[in-house]
Design a protein around this motif. Structure first.
Motif, PDB file in Angstrom:
ATOM      1  N   ARG A  41       0.910  -1.195  -0.069  1.00 54.49           N
ATOM      2  CA  ARG A  41      -0.161  -0.104  -0.026  1.00 54.49           C
ATOM      3  C   ARG A  41       0.734   1.182  -0.164  1.00 54.49           C
ATOM      4  N   ILE A  42       2.058   1.141   0.682  1.00 55.48           N
ATOM      5  CA  ILE A  42       2.953   2.395   0.688  1.00 55.48           C
ATOM      6  C   ILE A  42       3.504   2.539  -0.669  1.00 55.48           C
ATOM      7  N   TRP A  43       3.900   1.471  -1.374  1.00 58.85           N
ATOM      8  CA  TRP A  43       4.373   1.690  -2.758  1.00 58.85           C
ATOM      9  C   TRP A  43       3.406   2.246  -3.328  1.00 58.85           C
ATOM     10  N   LEU A  44       2.076   1.816  -3.589  1.00 60.14           N
ATOM     11  CA  LEU A  44       0.927   2.433  -4.408  1.00 60.14           C
ATOM     12  C   LEU A  44       0.232   3.765  -3.997  1.00 60.14           C
ATOM     13  N   THR A  45       0.702   4.380  -2.851  1.00 63.71           N
ATOM     14  CA  THR A  45       0.141   5.451  -2.242  1.00 63.71           C
ATOM     15  C   THR A  45       0.455   6.639  -3.055  1.00 63.71           C
ATOM     16  N   GLY A  46      -0.785   7.492  -3.060  1.00 66.21           N
ATOM     17  CA  GLY A  46      -0.601   8.907  -3.533  1.00 66.21           C
ATOM     18  C   GLY A  46       0.204   9.807  -2.481  1.00 66.21           C
ATOM     19  N   PRO A  47       0.262  11.132  -3.159  1.00 64.73           N
ATOM     20  CA  PRO A  47       0.780  12.290  -2.132  1.00 64.73           C
ATOM     21  C   PRO A  47      -0.390  12.720  -1.102  1.00 64.73           C
ATOM     22  N   ARG A  48      -0.262  12.030   0.093  1.00 67.64           N
ATOM     23  CA  ARG A  48      -1.415  12.220   0.890  1.00 67.64           C
ATOM     24  C   ARG A  48      -0.939  13.102   2.323  1.00 67.64           C
ATOM     25  N   LEU A  50       8.268  14.116  -1.434  1.00 64.50           N
ATOM     26  CA  LEU A  50       8.763  12.998  -2.225  1.00 64.50           C
ATOM     27  C   LEU A  50       8.380  13.170  -3.524  1.00 64.50           C
ATOM     28  N   THR A  51       7.103  13.096  -3.656  1.00 64.01           N
ATOM     29  CA  THR A  51       6.614  13.379  -5.351  1.00 64.01           C
ATOM     30  C   THR A  51       6.970  14.554  -5.781  1.00 64.01           C
ATOM     31  N   GLU A  52       7.072  15.510  -5.151  1.00 65.62           N
ATOM     32  CA  GLU A  52       7.402  16.769  -5.945  1.00 65.62           C
ATOM     33  C   GLU A  52       8.918  16.762  -6.335  1.00 65.62           C
ATOM     34  N   ARG A  53       9.666  16.019  -5.479  1.00 66.58           N
ATOM     35  CA  ARG A  53      11.208  15.819  -5.689  1.00 66.58           C
ATOM     36  C   ARG A  53      11.292  14.884  -6.973  1.00 66.58           C
ATOM     37  N   ARG A  73      12.716  16.034 -10.752  1.00 69.77           N
ATOM     38  CA  ARG A  73      13.936  15.464 -11.407  1.00 69.77           C
ATOM     39  C   ARG A  73      13.433  14.797 -12.997  1.00 69.77           C
ATOM     40  N   TRP A  74      12.104  14.515 -13.100  1.00 71.58           N
ATOM     41  CA  TRP A  74      11.522  14.024 -14.141  1.00 71.58           C
ATOM     42  C   TRP A  74      11.600  15.258 -15.170  1.00 71.58           C
ATOM     43  N   ARG A  75      11.138  16.304 -14.530  1.00 77.36           N
ATOM     44  CA  ARG A  75      11.020  17.674 -15.613  1.00 77.36           C
ATOM     45  C   ARG A  75      12.309  17.976 -15.953  1.00 77.36           C
ATOM     46  N   VAL A  86       6.077   8.766 -17.920  1.00 80.73           N
ATOM     47  CA  VAL A  86       4.828  10.013 -17.652  1.00 80.73           C
ATOM     48  C   VAL A  86       5.517  10.849 -16.598  1.00 80.73           C
ATOM     49  N   ALA A  87       5.287  12.163 -16.560  1.00 85.86           N
ATOM     50  CA  ALA A  87       5.587  12.773 -15.224  1.00 85.86           C
ATOM     51  C   ALA A  87       4.904  12.107 -13.886  1.00 85.86           C
ATOM     52  N   PRO A  88       5.661  12.073 -12.828  1.00 85.72           N
ATOM     53  CA  PRO A  88       5.437  11.593 -11.544  1.00 85.72           C
ATOM     54  C   PRO A  88       4.448  12.062 -10.742  1.00 85.72           C
ATOM     55  N   ARG A  89       3.312  11.238 -10.384  1.00 82.55           N
ATOM     56  CA  ARG A  89       2.407  11.672  -9.419  1.00 82.55           C
ATOM     57  C   ARG A  89       2.302  11.118  -8.284  1.00 82.55           C
ATOM     58  N   HIS A  90       3.190  10.154  -7.830  1.00 84.94           N
ATOM     59  CA  HIS A  90       3.122   9.179  -6.544  1.00 84.94           C
ATOM     60  C   HIS A  90       4.869   9.488  -6.117  1.00 84.94           C
TER      61      HIS A  90
END
Length: 302
Positions: free
Chosen positions: A94-101, A108-111, A115-117, A161-165
């Motif tokens: 569940r932690i692996w698949l969780t979203g930015p909550r 971590l998601t923004e970081r 990097r991706w951008r 694709v651009a990260p969202r997790h």
């Protein structure tokens, strides 16, 4: 019916041994070794042998009833340890698949997104330079093309694709949703149950195996964390725990990538068949226009 129940009980016993009993017994053995030796005597095998000899020489060791109770207790402890780690594996998944909550997962998601951008910008810059060099007939055109391909591979290593997790596994599993929408205007979340029902048995088996591999990798990671906990009493357990955790994480990434690729392949191969099954005209491959009609139909708007 009797034969079926016997076969079922045999399979359940095998599954119990594979998932709970055997890994639990190994963990209990390591934990007993850790408690017996401790940090100060971490490599004193003589101390461990003396403890085993003392247990074997105890009067209760020659009692069949006591041995039976001890055997049952050990098996029960192994099963409890296995069940606990299995539950921890579910939490890891569940932690692996969780979203930015929360603040940590959002950071971590923004970081990862930054990097991706940056990698995407470097790739697009290199692509433009390579295109201009190729059109202008520059001598270094081939080198610039190779550089653009290298930048493209680096970006895709971070994500298609651009990260969202906050974690790459979550992005990899959800990437097909966005790629399928971009290519076919098909809402994969709404279409997935219908695609699953019309998919061949072999395809469903492959998808099920990939999904099971992801759960198994999460359980392996949980066992690694349990071994790291044992390092509180015996530091060599940290080596086993670290190796097991890293292996579990790497297997989880591979399983997530395999599942995502199979999910996209299912849409590519069965998307047009889904449209036809729903009564829509679809000649050849699935088009964005037809995909949009399928999405509207499956979304069941008011």
């Amino acid at each position: 019916m009797t034969a079926f129940l016997n076969a079922l009980s045999g399979k359940l016993a095998e599954r119990w041994l594979a998932l709970l009993a055997v890994p639990g017994l190994v963990y209990l053995a390591l934990l007993a070794t850790a408690v017996t030796l401790g940090q100060r005597h971490w490599r004193d095998t003589g101390r461990l042998r003396e403890r085993l000899d003392a247990l074997a020489a105890a009067p209760s060791a020659h009692s069949a009833g006591v041995l039976a109770v001890c055997a049952v207790a050990v098996l029960a402890g192994a099963a409890l340890a296995g069940a606990g780690v299995q539950a921890l594996g579910g939490l890891v998944e569940r932690i692996w698949l969780t979203g930015p909550r929360g603040p940590v997962t959002r950071w971590l998601t923004e970081r990862r997104a930054r990097r991706w951008r940056a990698a995407d910008g470097a790739y697009r810059t290199a692509l433009v330079a390579a295109g201009r060099a190729r059109l202008g007939g520059a001598a270094d055109a081939d080198a610039l093309v190779a550089e653009a391909e290298s930048r493209h591979a680096r970006r895709n290593a971070l994500g298609l694709v651009a990260p969202r997790h906050p974690f790459g596994t979550g992005d990899r599993v959800t990437t097909p949703d966005r790629r399928v929408w971009r290519a076919y205007r098909l809402d994969l979340t709404a279409a997935w149950p219908h695609l699953w029902l019309i998919a061949p048995d072999s395809t469903r088996a492959e998808l099920g195996s990939a999904r099971a591999a992801l759960s198994a990798a999460a359980r392996l990671t949980a066992w690694g964390l349990a071994y790291l906990l044992a390092a509180v009493w015996w530091w060599p357990a940290a080596l086993v725990g670290a190796a097991t955790t890293v292996t579990g994480v790497l297997r989880g990434r591979a399983a997530a990538a395999s599942f995502a690729e199979l999910a996209e392949a299912l849409v590519d191969l069965q998307g047009a068949e889904l449209a036809r099954t729903l009564g829509l005209r679809c000649e050849g491959r699935l088009t964005p226009e037809t995909g949009e009609e399928v999405t509207r139909l499956l979304s069941k708007p008011d």
